[in-house]
Design an enzyme around this catalytic site. Structure first.
Site, PDB file in Angstrom:
ATOM      1  N   HIS A 112       5.794   9.205 -10.783  1.00 52.78           N
ATOM      2  CA  HIS A 112       5.190  10.452 -10.087  1.00 52.78           C
ATOM      3  C   HIS A 112       5.829  11.672 -10.326  1.00 52.78           C
ATOM      4  CE1 HIS A 112       4.577  12.878  -6.182  1.00 52.78           C
ATOM      5  NE2 HIS A 112       3.216  12.339  -6.315  1.00 52.78           N
ATOM      6  N   SER A 150      -1.458  -4.691  -6.472  1.00 52.46           N
ATOM      7  CA  SER A 150      -2.321  -3.283  -6.307  1.00 52.46           C
ATOM      8  C   SER A 150      -3.443  -3.286  -5.697  1.00 52.46           C
ATOM      9  CB  SER A 150      -2.122  -2.499  -7.847  1.00 52.46           C
ATOM     10  OG  SER A 150      -2.543  -1.516  -7.970  1.00 52.46           O
TER      11      SER A 150
HETATM   12  C1  LIG Z   1       2.157   9.605  -3.315  1.00 52.07           C
HETATM   13  C2  LIG Z   1       3.485   9.301  -4.213  1.00 52.07           C
HETATM   14  C3  LIG Z   1       4.471  10.084  -4.037  1.00 52.07           C
HETATM   15  C4  LIG Z   1       4.657  11.329  -3.380  1.00 52.07           C
HETATM   16  O1  LIG Z   1       4.358  10.803  -1.847  1.00 52.07           O
HETATM   17  P1  LIG Z   1       3.963  11.889  -0.907  1.00 52.07           P
HETATM   18  O2  LIG Z   1       4.321  11.359   0.371  1.00 52.07           O
HETATM   19  O3  LIG Z   1       2.819  12.569  -1.381  1.00 52.07           O
HETATM   20  O4  LIG Z   1       5.284  13.088  -1.050  1.00 52.07           O
HETATM   21  C5  LIG Z   1       5.600   9.439  -4.911  1.00 52.07           C
HETATM   22  N1  LIG Z   1       5.437   8.466  -5.697  1.00 52.07           N
HETATM   23  C6  LIG Z   1       4.267   7.666  -5.938  1.00 52.07           C
HETATM   24  C7  LIG Z   1       4.283   6.422  -6.729  1.00 52.07           C
HETATM   25  C8  LIG Z   1       3.607   8.237  -5.039  1.00 52.07           C
HETATM   26  O5  LIG Z   1       1.955   7.622  -5.272  1.00 52.07           O
END
Ligand SMILES: *Cc1c(COP(=O)(O)O)cnc(C)c1O
Length: 380
Positions: A121, A321
């Site tokens: 991410h 998943s």
């Molecule tokens: C959605 C997501 C995030 C970020 O999370 P938020 O709650 O939107 O800040 C981080 N890592 C992964 C793998 C995600 O899917």
């Protein structure tokens, strides 16, 4: 219903927004957000500003808070991940939890280099940038999982420097799970100083409830921290997250930053006390059924994959998943169903509110759209 709160200059109205949101929610299948929840029992708390500012384990002077509920919720997560001496807090979301993990890793190992896969991410790269941590991006496999050989190679090139390793427990686009055991084997073999952060934004709430899935265990593995989103699997009207770490780590950096005169170790200051109530309430009312919720999502994800396979959309569904990746459909369809896309692929994250009926509706839509575009590109 709302009173007629209309700004005639801009034609903004709450009623219109509510209608619009209600319509869009029916077609919201592209993001990992559970829309199936009911917190109406907590409505009375909307009259107050509940602020859990600072450390959840320190009451502080501000009395309008819900820190006991926050602590109980954190305790539930600590047990889920087999973490005995823990510290943590409710963040503003998965992003802040990742930032906190990177921060802690950097504080413990100031010379560290961050390693994370290409499918990680974007919040992890952002955290590295904010914290000025050198960042090495590791190749991913086709399914989105980290390439272990490449990770080992890059680590072996910098054996004198500590490593912060981000492990994805469900990547954003493909839902791929990096294998903690394999990564742990690599670092033990190389004998490097390391810190492991787990990004479990969605998967942090899936894996513990899937029997065959790898365990997320602070007892079995040298995990440093884990970040989970609250508004993803659990679902909530406000966005929030959970971050957990080993308490002795926090103790170590507490003294090292003593000059700030506080043991306030949260990244942000003011924090939502309402979020703590939502989480606590979800755990109280649903934790016995989380297994079932996960099983349903997995089953529906397989159903979606099979239907996409029938119509040649080349679906990919990783183990453990609920994220189904497939060929990107026409742009109007992506917009209508709010599909997240990346290059020539799109995904649907099968959450609790996505029934087989909804999946059928989407597939029908896909088929009709194909026929239409076939006419327009003169297949005839
Ligand atoms: C959605 C997501 C995030 C970020 O999370 P938020 O709650 O939107 O800040 C981080 N890592 C992964 C793998 C995600 O899917």
């Amino acid at each position: 219903m709302f009173p007629q709160l209309v700004d005639t200059n801009t034609s903004i109205s709450l009623k219109l927004l509510q209608q619009h949101i209600a319509e869009c929610a029916k077609l919201s299948i592209g993001y990992p957000v559970n829309l199936d929840f009911d917190y109406t029992l907590l409505l009375p708390f909307l009259q107050y500003n509940l602020n859990n500012v600072g450390d959840p384990f320190v009451e502080g002077n501000f009395a309008l808070h819900s820190k006991e509920f926050e602590r109980q919720s954190l305790n539930w997560f600590a047990q889920l991940y087999e973490l005995e001496e823990y510290w943590g807090y409710l963040t503003s979301g998965g992003t802040e939890g990742n930032l906190y993990g990177m921060f802690l890793g950097r504080e413990l190992y100031p010379d560290a280099v961050l390693y994370s896969s290409r499918d990680t991410h974007y919040s992890v790269a952002k955290a590295a940038r904010l914290l000025k941590i050198p960042h090495v991006v590791i190749c991913s496999q086709f399914n989105g999982e980290i390439n272990y050989e490449h990770l080992e190679y890059e680590l072996s090139q910098r054996k004198q420097q500590s490593a912060i390793i981000n492990i994805n427990l469900g990547t954003t686009m493909k839902g791929a799970v990096d294998n903690i055991e394999r990564i742990n084997d690599i670092i033990q073999r190389l004998r490097i100083r390391f810190y492991i952060h787990c990004d479990g934004a969605l998967g942090g709430m899936l894996l513990p409830f899937i029997q065959e899935a790898p365990k997320i265990s602070f007892r079995d593995y040298p995990i440093g921290s884990i970040s989970v989103s609250g508004h993803k699997f659990i679902g909530s009207p406000v966005t929030y997250g959970i971050v957990l770490t080993r308490q002795p780590y926090v103790k170590k950096i507490e003294t090292s930053v003593e000059y700030i005169g506080s043991k306030d170790m949260t990244i942000l200051g003011s924090r939502s006390g309402l979020a703590a109530l939502f989480l606590w309430y979800a755990i109280q009312t649903r934790s016995q059924h989380f297994h079932k919720e996960v099983a349903n999502c997995l089953q529906n994800a397989r159903y979606l994959r099979d239907r996409l396979l029938e119509i040649n959309y080349h679906p990919l569904l990783n183990d453990f998943s609920t994220t189904v990746v497939f060929d990107k459909p026409a742009i109007e369809l992506c917009r209508k169903w709010q599909l997240a896309t990346q290059g020539n692929i799109a995904h649907i994250v099968v959450m609790q509110h996505i029934s087989t009926q909804k999946i059928d509706q989407f597939i029908d839509n896909l088929l009709v759209n194909n026929q239409l575009s076939c006419f327009s590109t003169s297949c005839l």
